[in-house]
Motif scaffolding. Sequence first.
Motif, PDB file in Angstrom:
ATOM      1  N   ASP A   1       0.843  -1.190   0.000  1.00  0.00           N
ATOM      2  CA  ASP A   1       0.000   0.000   0.000  1.00  0.00           C
ATOM      3  C   ASP A   1       0.880   1.242   0.000  1.00  0.00           C
ATOM      4  O   ASP A   1       2.103   1.175   0.150  1.00  0.00           O
ATOM      5  CB  ASP A   1      -0.945  -0.004   1.191  1.00  0.00           C
ATOM      6  CG  ASP A   1      -0.214  -0.075   2.532  1.00  0.00           C
ATOM      7  OD1 ASP A   1       1.038   0.044   2.544  1.00  0.00           O
ATOM      8  OD2 ASP A   1      -0.880  -0.258   3.569  1.00  0.00           O
ATOM      9  N   GLU A   2       0.260   2.406  -0.174  1.00  0.00           N
ATOM     10  CA  GLU A   2       1.017   3.648  -0.341  1.00  0.00           C
ATOM     11  C   GLU A   2       1.848   4.017   0.885  1.00  0.00           C
ATOM     12  O   GLU A   2       3.031   4.388   0.739  1.00  0.00           O
ATOM     13  CB  GLU A   2       0.062   4.793  -0.701  1.00  0.00           C
ATOM     14  CG  GLU A   2       0.745   6.118  -0.990  1.00  0.00           C
ATOM     15  CD  GLU A   2       1.655   6.079  -2.216  1.00  0.00           C
ATOM     16  OE1 GLU A   2       2.439   7.033  -2.389  1.00  0.00           O
ATOM     17  OE2 GLU A   2       1.577   5.116  -2.995  1.00  0.00           O
ATOM     18  N   ALA A   4       3.229   2.099   3.152  1.00  0.00           N
ATOM     19  CA  ALA A   4       4.371   1.194   3.215  1.00  0.00           C
ATOM     20  C   ALA A   4       5.392   1.526   2.131  1.00  0.00           C
ATOM     21  O   ALA A   4       6.613   1.464   2.366  1.00  0.00           O
ATOM     22  CB  ALA A   4       3.895  -0.247   3.067  1.00  0.00           C
ATOM     23  N   ARG A   5       4.913   1.887   0.944  1.00  0.00           N
ATOM     24  CA  ARG A   5       5.828   2.254  -0.133  1.00  0.00           C
ATOM     25  C   ARG A   5       6.640   3.487   0.231  1.00  0.00           C
ATOM     26  O   ARG A   5       7.855   3.564  -0.026  1.00  0.00           O
ATOM     27  CB  ARG A   5       5.035   2.496  -1.420  1.00  0.00           C
ATOM     28  CG  ARG A   5       5.912   2.702  -2.650  1.00  0.00           C
ATOM     29  CD  ARG A   5       5.111   3.184  -3.843  1.00  0.00           C
ATOM     30  NE  ARG A   5       4.578   4.524  -3.618  1.00  0.00           N
ATOM     31  CZ  ARG A   5       5.324   5.639  -3.738  1.00  0.00           C
ATOM     32  NH1 ARG A   5       6.603   5.558  -4.051  1.00  0.00           N
ATOM     33  NH2 ARG A   5       4.768   6.818  -3.535  1.00  0.00           N
TER      34      ARG A   5
END
Length: 396
Positions: A1-2, A4-5
């Motif tokens: 997900d964003e 985590a990225r």
Amino acid sequence: DEPARLLDACHGALARAFDPVQGGFGGAPRFPQPANLDFLLRRWARDPERHADALTMAVRQLEVMQASGLHDHLAGGFHRYATDAAWRIPHFEKMLYDQALLATAYLEAHQATGRADFAATARGVLAYVEREMTSAEGGFLSAQDADSEGEEGRWCVWTPAQLREVLGPDAAALVAHRLGVTAHGNFEHGTSVLHEAHTLAETAAAHGLTLESAAARLESARARLLEARGRRVPPHLDDKVLTSWNGLMIAAFATGARVLAEPHWADVAARAAECVWRHARLPDGALARRWRDGEAAAAGQLDDHAYLAHGMLALFNATHAPHWLARAAELTTTMLACFWDERDGACFESPAGDALVPLRMKDGYDGAELAGNSIAAANLLRLAHLLERDDWHVCA
């Protein structure tokens, strides 16, 4: 997900910029950048096995800084930045926000590693601020200049002859070996910036002493040198009590009280919090930016409200006294009323209606100081959990 990225990207960027020998990120001049350390320690804590390198990076920088000329080895505390990549020669100014953020970093690194030297460094920072950067009313003062008698660093540097004059030949030789005072010096006019040139074990061996005896003699010498330095012409002390920086320092003292079981430091934090609450808070509940000589002045900005709420939350964590939580919530309510952007989210730096600000900006960059929005988001998350405020969770 964003999310985590983004965390992965931040971790990767720091790893690529990291100097494994000298610690820190990028080249000279080198600033401590405590936001990086804060991120890395939390990154490690979330998954210690997977992110062990995050702790390694944070620990290496903290090790190097506490041994370096950036660290004041007599009085405690840290100078503003190092002019060289080895952290050897500082710009000698001392800023309150650096003391707050670095004391917190060393306390948290002590929690992560159990290392006594990190705890000792944090104690030294807090003791320095209590002794030399605290007003009679309990508020924390802003900065200590770099210059005295027209020369940068004159207050802090030493020659072998100066050591001998204060300590006598034997103790002077011990200190010179340990803290790198040489005949040619490493700074201007043949003077030396104190730094850990040799380990305690190396110095003890070189002088035929046990570790315990060497440590005791060095501590006695440190106290005598500090006393002698106190007779020099001191640098100017900026005695403004800035609301935002006081919030950070209150949090550092409260964290020290909790982590190291030192209730006195909670008392120091509480006294400063009461000082700022009493003198820098305006009738409408908003904060002034600074207080000095009985005058509160300048409209408080986002960081004043966010940082002080952060300090109140840390005091609540340290003491569990409910009025600190209530004040953090009150400040956060005021912050949202004055700075929140209803259309696009996040907070403006300045309040609405300030004729001196033609365009209201938003800051999200954590540099030498932390962005007001960063601290505001952390406060909102903590308060949303503690007070069951779903609306504040959405704002964060």
